[in-house]
Structures are given as C-alpha cells and as structure tokens.
Design an enzyme around this catalytic site. Structure first.
Site, mmCIF file in Angstrom:
data_model
loop_
_atom_site.group_PDB
_atom_site.id
_atom_site.type_symbol
_atom_site.label_atom_id
_atom_site.label_comp_id
_atom_site.label_asym_id
_atom_site.label_seq_id
_atom_site.Cartn_x
_atom_site.Cartn_y
_atom_site.Cartn_z
ATOM 1 N N ASN A 137 15.149 -10.853 9.338
ATOM 2 C CA ASN A 137 16.243 -10.179 10.046
ATOM 3 C C ASN A 137 16.750 -10.947 11.268
ATOM 4 O O ASN A 137 17.938 -10.977 11.550
ATOM 5 C CB ASN A 137 15.846 -8.747 10.423
ATOM 6 N N GLY A 178 6.846 -8.052 10.250
ATOM 7 C CA GLY A 178 7.389 -7.667 8.948
ATOM 8 C C GLY A 178 7.033 -6.238 8.606
ATOM 9 O O GLY A 178 6.869 -5.399 9.497
ATOM 10 N N SER A 179 6.880 -5.967 7.314
ATOM 11 C CA SER A 179 6.693 -4.586 6.884
ATOM 12 C C SER A 179 5.243 -4.128 7.011
ATOM 13 O O SER A 179 4.306 -4.933 6.941
ATOM 14 C CB SER A 179 7.131 -4.431 5.423
ATOM 15 N N THR A 233 3.091 -5.037 3.875
ATOM 16 C CA THR A 233 2.576 -6.414 3.855
ATOM 17 C C THR A 233 1.432 -6.564 4.853
ATOM 18 O O THR A 233 0.444 -7.248 4.582
ATOM 19 C CB THR A 233 3.709 -7.412 4.188
ATOM 20 N N ALA A 234 1.556 -5.892 6.009
ATOM 21 C CA ALA A 234 0.513 -5.974 7.037
ATOM 22 C C ALA A 234 -0.821 -5.414 6.531
ATOM 23 O O ALA A 234 -1.888 -5.921 6.872
ATOM 24 C CB ALA A 234 0.948 -5.216 8.281
ATOM 25 N N GLU A 250 3.338 -7.050 14.143
ATOM 26 C CA GLU A 250 4.524 -6.348 14.661
ATOM 27 C C GLU A 250 5.273 -5.795 13.458
ATOM 28 O O GLU A 250 5.847 -6.542 12.678
ATOM 29 C CB GLU A 250 5.419 -7.317 15.438
ATOM 30 N N CYS A 267 14.014 -4.118 13.825
ATOM 31 C CA CYS A 267 12.931 -3.116 13.828
ATOM 32 C C CYS A 267 13.096 -2.106 14.961
ATOM 33 O O CYS A 267 12.520 -1.021 14.925
ATOM 34 C CB CYS A 267 11.566 -3.798 13.900
ATOM 35 N N GLU A 317 3.031 -8.493 22.255
ATOM 36 C CA GLU A 317 3.505 -9.851 22.529
ATOM 37 C C GLU A 317 4.246 -9.838 23.862
ATOM 38 O O GLU A 317 4.869 -8.839 24.214
ATOM 39 C CB GLU A 317 4.444 -10.320 21.405
#
Length: 487
Positions: free
Chosen positions: A155, A231-232, A235-236, A253, A287, A468
């Site tokens: 994105n 990301g999503s 996936t995490a 994140e 996000c 972060e």
C-alpha cells in the site's frame, strides 16, 4: 500471456549486484489492468544467497561508528530526494495511487525515514547505576542483532520499506528485505543508489517474490534472528508459527478497523474534510484509514448529508492526472473483495448512500480496464456486520449513530483490531477520557495522520506486536547487555 511490449524486468539485489532469477511473475499497472513489469519469483536459493551476503557484511558494518552509518543514510536520503519525481512516477504507476499522493506523501516520507534515523542513532544513551555499598558499577551496552528480515506491504511501498531498512541499518544490522511482489519497482530503484550512497555490499539485500515462497524462506531461515513485518493479521499468524521454533524476535504491524468518534460539539468544517481524507486517502489502502464513523445522534443527519455530498465530489481516475483525488486499487482480486463487502452490506439491509453500485464511474479511455472504485459511504450497518468487524482496506466507510460517550467507547472497542482512532470534540476533558479508554495504539483528536516519528507507532490486539519509532525501533534492532564491574 504475450509480452510484446518492452516490459520492465526487475532483478534481485544481492551482495551489491543485480542478479537475474530463473523464474518471474507478472506485475500489473492497476490503472490500466495491463502487465507492465516482471518480478523475480524468488525462493529458498535466492534467500540463502542474500542471507549469506548479509551475514558476511555484518562484522564490518556493525563495527562502523554511528556517525559513519549516519552519514551514509543521509547520503542515500539525498540521492532519493534528487530522483523524487522518478520515484513518485514509478510508485504511482506500480501501486495505482495518485501521482500527487506519491509526490507529497510516499517519497518525501521515504527520504525523511533515512534522515530521521540518521539523526536519532546519534542521540541514544545507555544506562549506568552505581552500588557503592558493594563496590559495583552496572552499565548497559547495546549491539546490533545480526541479519534482519524485513517484509513490507503493497500500500505504501517505499515509505514502509524504508521505515524498516533505515532503523535496521542505522543500528548496525544488515538486512534482507522482501517488498510486496505487487509493488517492487521503487525498492529496485533504491537498490541502484546504494553503492553511490556508500552502503557496503551485502548490507542491504533485496529479494523479490511472493510471501508464500520468498517470504517463507526468509522467515524460516535459521540465520535471520529478527523479522519485521507489516501486512495482514493472517500472514502474521503464519510468520509467528514459522518463526517460533527459532525463537525469533518479531515486530508485527498489522491491520486496523479504525473508528472515528464524532461528538455533537465537533467542528464539522474541520471534521468533514479530514474524515473524507482519513476514509479515502490512497484509495482507503492505509492501515490507519477510518472505516467506522460513529456520529452522535444530534448531528448525525447533518453530518451524513454533508459527508456524502463532499464524498461525491472526489474525482476518481487516471493516477497521473494531478486533479484526481483517488487512483486505482492494487489488483483485480482486491477490487472484487472490496466490492463484495458493499454487496454484503446491501444484502443485510444497509443503505449505500454513494459510490459503488449507486453512482456511475466515468473513466478516461486508457483506464477502462483499471481497478477503480468510487468513494463509498454506507449507513444503517449493524455493529456485528462483517463490514463493521473486518478490515476492508478500500474506499468504503460505514457511518452509524450513537447516543452516549459510554456506549460509543464500548462499540468502538468491540472489534478484534486496535490500531488507530480519531476523536472529534471541542471538550478537552472528554477528549482525554475517551482517548484513555479506547483500545487503540494511536488516537488522533481533531486531526488525522499527524506523526512524530520519535513516538511509538503500532497497535493493540490483532493489530500487532511491538512498536516502531525512534526509541522503539532502536530497542527492537539491538540487543541489550547489562555489565557489572566490581572495583
């Protein structure tokens, strides 16, 4: 599929050299629907070579002083800034975002990421305590961790990739980065500048490919002790499972289902334009975008009327047209997914007030096959609807009414995510009370997306693990050691 037109062909960047790959995948221009780029379909072999290069470069890079690393980061920032227009054009074409957004947000922020960490690395101090009674002094020292695996999304491609690379190398780590296979071009352009900036070979390696192949190989590699991923949430979960046997440190994140809470004393002249941006900027593919708007009942009708009438003014079209407000969504599949949420809302009896399926979208000739969608506003959605619970990640926002402060806090918190929230009110006491009680890593009041990079960024619940920022990224990318000396 024929590739008659001269396509851009990317190569992996390993140990300071561009390396061809044995197989490639197509990358599309979202605003035309055409293939315009071939991206390496890397796997274990390529990741292995990149990790080896990073591991080899680590002793020399990590022994440089923070000042030396800082100077190199600043030089890289200057080089990207010098080519800002070329980077912005590439980002807009590759991702579908407007050229205006790429020029004013993505690329300047990527430049600033390097400058920011080039500066912050010079100002960290370590702790020291004295225990006179037992004749001991304790102090801490920090050292880089090793090879960092960095996985960034499609994105905000260069913006989020540099937000990881900058602190990782500033702290003395070497990296293997994997950008999204859908938006790899600006990462490849950045690789062309690394040598000129003075980045030694092997310090930054970029391997292109899919999450399932290249990403998985990186996450599972025993010589990569830390993974930073944006990301999503899905996936995490996989990254967490795959990295568990190696006890890797993770910074994740993830997504958001971010509420805007608008009280009846909000200044609508500020609130409406900002909430339009927070709902639809970058096609809603951020996000931090607002996708649930809670409006106090006293101003609900007025807000809705004004909000919808302004949303209808947003111009959607060719991203390279500077007068356009919104470009194309990332892919055909993603567009279908976003549209399916609007259909579900309608099936549940919600009202689509503007946008998808309600207004017609007129596109220029060359963009007829692009992945465009109008800003879409949905009202009368139930809180338990998937449109209010799941991250849509597109130009769709739901507007609902509420009565009391107590009620809206509970409703705002009733999703699995907890990334960002916005609160609109001129009552200072209320703003603080609500901000304290929202389960959200970031709360903006009477504004949106104003960031101080010194401060922590990240979410609660399914929105991620870790933070972060200047101090938080420094702590993530270094190992701390406590040393005790008895004299």
């Amino acid at each position: 599929m024929s590739h008659s037109k001269a396509l851009l062909v990317l190569e992996n960047f390993i140990a300071g050299k561009f390396v061809p790959c044995s197989s490639y995948i197509d990358s599309y221009n979202p605003s035309t629907g055409d293939v315009y780029c071939r991206v390496p379909d890397s796997g274990k072999e390529e990741v292995e070579a990149a990790v080896k290069a990073a591991k080899t470069a680590f002793p020399i890079w990590s022994s440089k002083s923070p000042l030396e690393r800082s100077q190199i980061l600043n030089k890289l920032a200057d080089l990207i800034e010098h080519d800002l227009e070329a980077f912005a054009q590439a980002e807009s074409k590759d991702q579908g975002k407007t050229i205006t957004f790429a020029r004013t947000v993505d690329i300047p922020r990527a430049v600033y990421n390097f400058r920011f960490f080039a500066s912050s690395i010079l100002h960290h101090t370590t702790e020291c305590t004295e225990m006179a009674t037992v004749g001991c002094v304790h102090y801490t020292s920090r050292a880089p961790v090793g090879v960092a695996g960095l996985i960034s999304p499609w994105n905000l491609p260069l913006y989020l990739l540099t937000w990881k690379i900058a602190p990782a190398i500033a702290c003395g780590n070497t990296v293997v980065a994997k950008p999204s296979e859908m938006t790899s071009v600006t990462a490849w352009l950045m690789c062309k500048l690394l040598e000129k900036a003075g980045v030694p070979h092997g310090v930054v390696n970029v391997v292109f490919g899919t999450g399932a192949k290249a990403g998985e190989a990186l996450v599972c590699h025993p010589d990569v002790p830390l993974i930073s991923f944006t990301g999503s949430t899905l996936t995490a979960q996989r990254i967490t499972e795959k990295s568990a046997p190696h006890c890797k440190r993770l910074s994740l994140e993830l997504g958001g289902k971010n509420p805007a809470i608008i009280f009846d004393d909000a200044d609508l002249s500020q609130c409406i334009p900002t909430t339009l941006r927070s709902s639809f900027a970058n096609q809603g593919e951020i996000c931090l975008c607002t996708s649930r708007i809670f409006v106090q009942r006293g101003i609900y009708r007025e807000f809705l009327k004004r909000f919808v009438s302004e949303a209808k003014k947003w111009k959607v079209g060719n991203p390279s047209d500077p007068t356009v407000d919104m470009g194309a969504l990332i892919s055909k599949e993603h567009l279908e997914k976003v549209r399916s949420y609007v259909k579900k809302a309608q099936a549940e009896g919600a009202r689509v007030l503007c946008g998808e399926g309600v207004d017609s979208l007129a596109l220029p000739n060359g963009n007829q096959k692009g992945y465009f969608m109008l800003p879409t506003v949905i009202a009368e959605v139930k809180d338990e609807s998937c449109c209010m619970q799941e991250e849509i990640f597109g130009p769709v926002t739901c507007v609902v009414a509420f009565d009391t402060e107590e009620e809206v806090i509970e409703r705002a918190n009733s999703v699995k995510y907890g990334l960002a929230a916005t609160v609109w009110s001129s009552n200072v006491g209320r703003v603080h009370r609500v901000a304290q009680r929202l389960q959200s890593g970031l709360v903006w009041t009477n504004c949106w997306l104003i960031r101080d990079l010194n401060l922590p960024f990240g979410g609660m619940k399914a929105s991620g693990i870790g933070r972060e920022g200047a101090k938080d990224s420094y702590e993530f990318f270094t190992e701390v050691k406590t040393i005790t000396i008895k004299h």
